[in-house]
Write an enzyme that holds these catalytic residues in place. Sequence first.
Site, PDB file in Angstrom:
ATOM      1  N   GLU A 187       0.835  -1.189   0.000  1.00  0.00           N
ATOM      2  CA  GLU A 187       0.000   0.000   0.000  1.00  0.00           C
ATOM      3  C   GLU A 187       0.870   1.239   0.000  1.00  0.00           C
ATOM      4  OE1 GLU A 187       0.360  -0.818   4.451  1.00  0.00           O
ATOM      5  OE2 GLU A 187       0.410  -1.915   2.574  1.00  0.00           O
TER       6      GLU A 187
ATOM      7  N   HIS B 165      -1.954  -7.109  -3.758  1.00  0.00           N
ATOM      8  CA  HIS B 165      -2.117  -6.043  -4.755  1.00  0.00           C
ATOM      9  C   HIS B 165      -1.654  -6.634  -6.091  1.00  0.00           C
ATOM     10  CE1 HIS B 165      -2.773  -3.254  -1.467  1.00  0.00           C
ATOM     11  NE2 HIS B 165      -1.641  -3.649  -0.922  1.00  0.00           N
TER      12      HIS B 165
ATOM     13  N   THR C 289      -4.377  -9.952   2.990  1.00  0.00           N
ATOM     14  CA  THR C 289      -4.586  -8.866   3.944  1.00  0.00           C
ATOM     15  C   THR C 289      -4.910  -7.521   3.305  1.00  0.00           C
ATOM     16  OG1 THR C 289      -2.200  -8.458   3.947  1.00  0.00           O
ATOM     17  CG2 THR C 289      -3.073  -9.929   5.641  1.00  0.00           C
ATOM     18  N   GLU C 290      -4.622  -7.370   2.000  1.00  0.00           N
ATOM     19  CA  GLU C 290      -4.832  -6.057   1.371  1.00  0.00           C
ATOM     20  C   GLU C 290      -5.251  -6.236  -0.085  1.00  0.00           C
ATOM     21  OE1 GLU C 290      -1.358  -3.581   1.805  1.00  0.00           O
ATOM     22  OE2 GLU C 290      -0.971  -4.276   3.846  1.00  0.00           O
ATOM     23  N   LEU C 291      -6.145  -7.151  -0.345  1.00  0.00           N
ATOM     24  CA  LEU C 291      -6.444  -7.554  -1.715  1.00  0.00           C
ATOM     25  C   LEU C 291      -7.095  -6.425  -2.511  1.00  0.00           C
ATOM     26  CD1 LEU C 291      -6.643  -9.753  -3.910  1.00  0.00           C
ATOM     27  CD2 LEU C 291      -8.831 -10.425  -2.888  1.00  0.00           C
TER      28      LEU C 291
END
Length: 923
Positions: free
Chosen positions: A2, A773, A799-801
């Site tokens: 991110e 990502h 966790t951050e798709l």
Amino acid sequence: MEKTSSSNVNGNFLSEKSNEELKDSMSRPVTNIILNHDFSNGLQSWNPNNCDGFVVSSEGNSNYPLPAKLSGPRFAVITNRKESWQGLEQDITHRVSVASTYSVCALVAISAAPQSGSHVQLTLKVENQDSSVSYIFIGKTSASTEHWGKIEGTFSLSATPKRATFYLEGPSPGVDLLIRSVVVSCPGSTKFDSPNTRSLCDEDGNENIIQNSRFDDGLNNWSGRGCKIVLNNSMSDGKILPISGKFFASTANRTQNWNGIQQEITGRVQRKLAYEVVATVRIFGNNVTSANVRITLWVQSADLREQYIGIASVQATDKDWVQLQGKFLINGSPSRIIIYFEGPPPGTDILLDNLVVKHAAKAPPPRPPAIENAAYGVNIIANSNLNDGTEGWFTLGNCTLSVGHGSPHILPPMAADSLGPHEPLNGRYILVTNRTQTWMGPAQTITDKVKLYLTYQVSAWVRIGTGATRPQGVNVALGVDSQWVNGGQIEINDDKWHEIGGSFRIEKQPAKVIVYVQGADAGVDLMVAGLQIFPVDRHARFRELRKRTDKIRKRDIILNLNTSDSFPLVGTFLKIEQTQNGFPFGSCINRSNIDNEDFVDFFTKNFNWSVFGNELKWYWTEPQQNNFNYKDADEMLTFCEAHNIQLRGHCIFWEVESTVQSWLRALTKPDLATAVQNRLTGLLTRYKGRFKHYDVNNEMLHGSFYQDRLGKDTRVNMFKTASQVDPTPALFVNDYHVEDGCDSKSSSEKYTQQILDLRARGAPVGGVGIQGHIDSPVGPIVCSALDKLGILGLPIWFTELDVSSENEFVRGDDLEVMLREAFAHPAVEGVVLWGFWEMFMSRDNAHLVNAEGEVNEAGKRYLALKEEWLSRACGCVDGEGQFEFRGFHGSYEVEVVTIFGKKLTRKFVVDPGEEPIEISTDL
């Protein structure tokens, strides 16, 4: 991976500027005191005076006969008027001040030409403290059916009124009064120039909320932010001229990057509406030829909380004007809003030609891409097996190609499940020698073979020659016109053959596409065998994943109904509905999101886990040493707990140096060690027992700030101390590009080894975080990474798709690939999206819900999958009071209908497990 807050477009971030610096640079506010001035909320805050009224929208299906020459998004219609004084009014008692001069501007028209009296008038009715009533004439105009007419005027009050009512009246009875917008504003002094409201009262339909947007009125409404601003008709001996009008503005005496040109737009922006921004800028001076120029929005809430929203940025030059474009949306109800330009180094001036901020146009309905003759699984590389020597291949650069023998005869494993019928590998490979640059290698032109919007899988065996003195990165790359596209990367540190895999997709028609293999150091020979590039059939993969899902996410369920002997069970009917799947689905949120009721509604209905985008990170909670900010995290935590949302704590530390606060980077080793200890004890003590997970040290494959300064043991100690302070949460590692094959730094093998090393030295690693990502995902590649990490025996979470594509249908396909792969893999225990709402994502074209609340095609795909993964069953119990079905893990509700028509409702939970589960229910 991110983005940090300082580069997170449309995200929030803390400013290191003081309030005093900001206050010093503010211009006097010019605020419209009329509520709902453009009728975007219907007739809210307005009152038809002894007549009727409604609002006509250009997007609606109103039967009102709109005069042909009148345009606009919406306007009020005041009808059934029996007297000329009947019209539309608004109470402004508590929004006017004594001894202030107010300027008024309204756009009006009429429905038909009257026999007499077409005038429309603005009037202020003042009820004095002694109950006497007076009327203040403001202005009037002769209204038309042909165009919007403007009424302008001013008024002031000499004493505090008991009540003040603003209203529009006229024309003749029987004629409808049409009102498009009303502005009543005061700049904070008795001096007021009517052009200040000109942009909100533009007859030509321009809804630009920026006043004096092209500097036709000099520098009115504009001010410098920490610097001076100057009006120009030319600069640099006439070499710099305005392009949209007669003037442009420039800064002067900039001493900080944040100094620039600004305008207050308080009262002109509506919450929960998307605004598009376009500006034309350039730079000048200080021998700087190119610099980044940004548009930023400063927002202050009533409790003085500050938010900075990055709208757009561009690399501006001193040679020509360039355009910035971006969007923003305000979730809450701010007390002040300022838009400003910043960015270039001190001493370099920002030049602004014009600025437009208006309600963003609605995008046209999306269409799925038309793909014909996809030829799934068919390799598009010519002479891949080198049966014809090197025919069809050429070199990039002055290197040499030849054919060698001795490469693997088996297909690389990641391609085995998705490549169609193919010729077996024959052991031949391309040998590349005489390489004098890293980019030199074998290449093919594939322009006519690549179809738009298809996702292509890349597969090959690669090897390096002798002579390398360090690990070598090898990359399958594509040159798409002037753009480099990553088709897969691997790092090699031996003389063995290695599988390389990746994927790509092209969404805009290119003039030329070449594929080539590169990356090893100059002088290092490169070997490539069996290069395969082929489109993947995602739906064929989905069919296989459904079978796997059924095996690992479902369970045989036996319901036993218990009752007294006098209560017959035969004929009892059951209707079973699953209310929530047991698999966690979450989303990232930020503080401002929870001020938007529409966001909250979608979030709480469709997610049961969450993570904070920035608000728990160290640079947010302690931007300056001992200056703590836990207010945002506290409020978000309270919000999630109130909605029964479980939480991941992201993150305690972030190992990448660019994300570390400047005050931390300046500390000595002992002081840094103390700060790290204080961070651990302070954060985990404050929130003890409230977070289920923590990402302890984010992105350790990509950064080493703390390890470099405090030693190798610091990472282990972070995990140990975190576990000691709060033993309840699972402690995760977290990194990016682990699952896609496109980053040699973060292969699944390297990640696995890092985790094994940490655990061997005593770090209580309790979970594996894969950020997710990803671009153009291919199921077998993702699954391969999950299989390799699965040997650790630790829970794996995405966790951050997020996935990104301009086409919503393709974006939905990408999301479905990732969600199905995760849901079908036994090692994966949860998925958290890195947001879902437009303009609050770290990547463009990744959202599931458009800015103003419309669920797009990707969002519909997510909701359809959630629905697919809920079980339902119905039927009658057998003679022993049993009912059997197979269903997903999670929460259920069963409605029991007896043969006598009596209805009972019971709830039960199905936990994960391989054996059938018996659930007894008493009636």
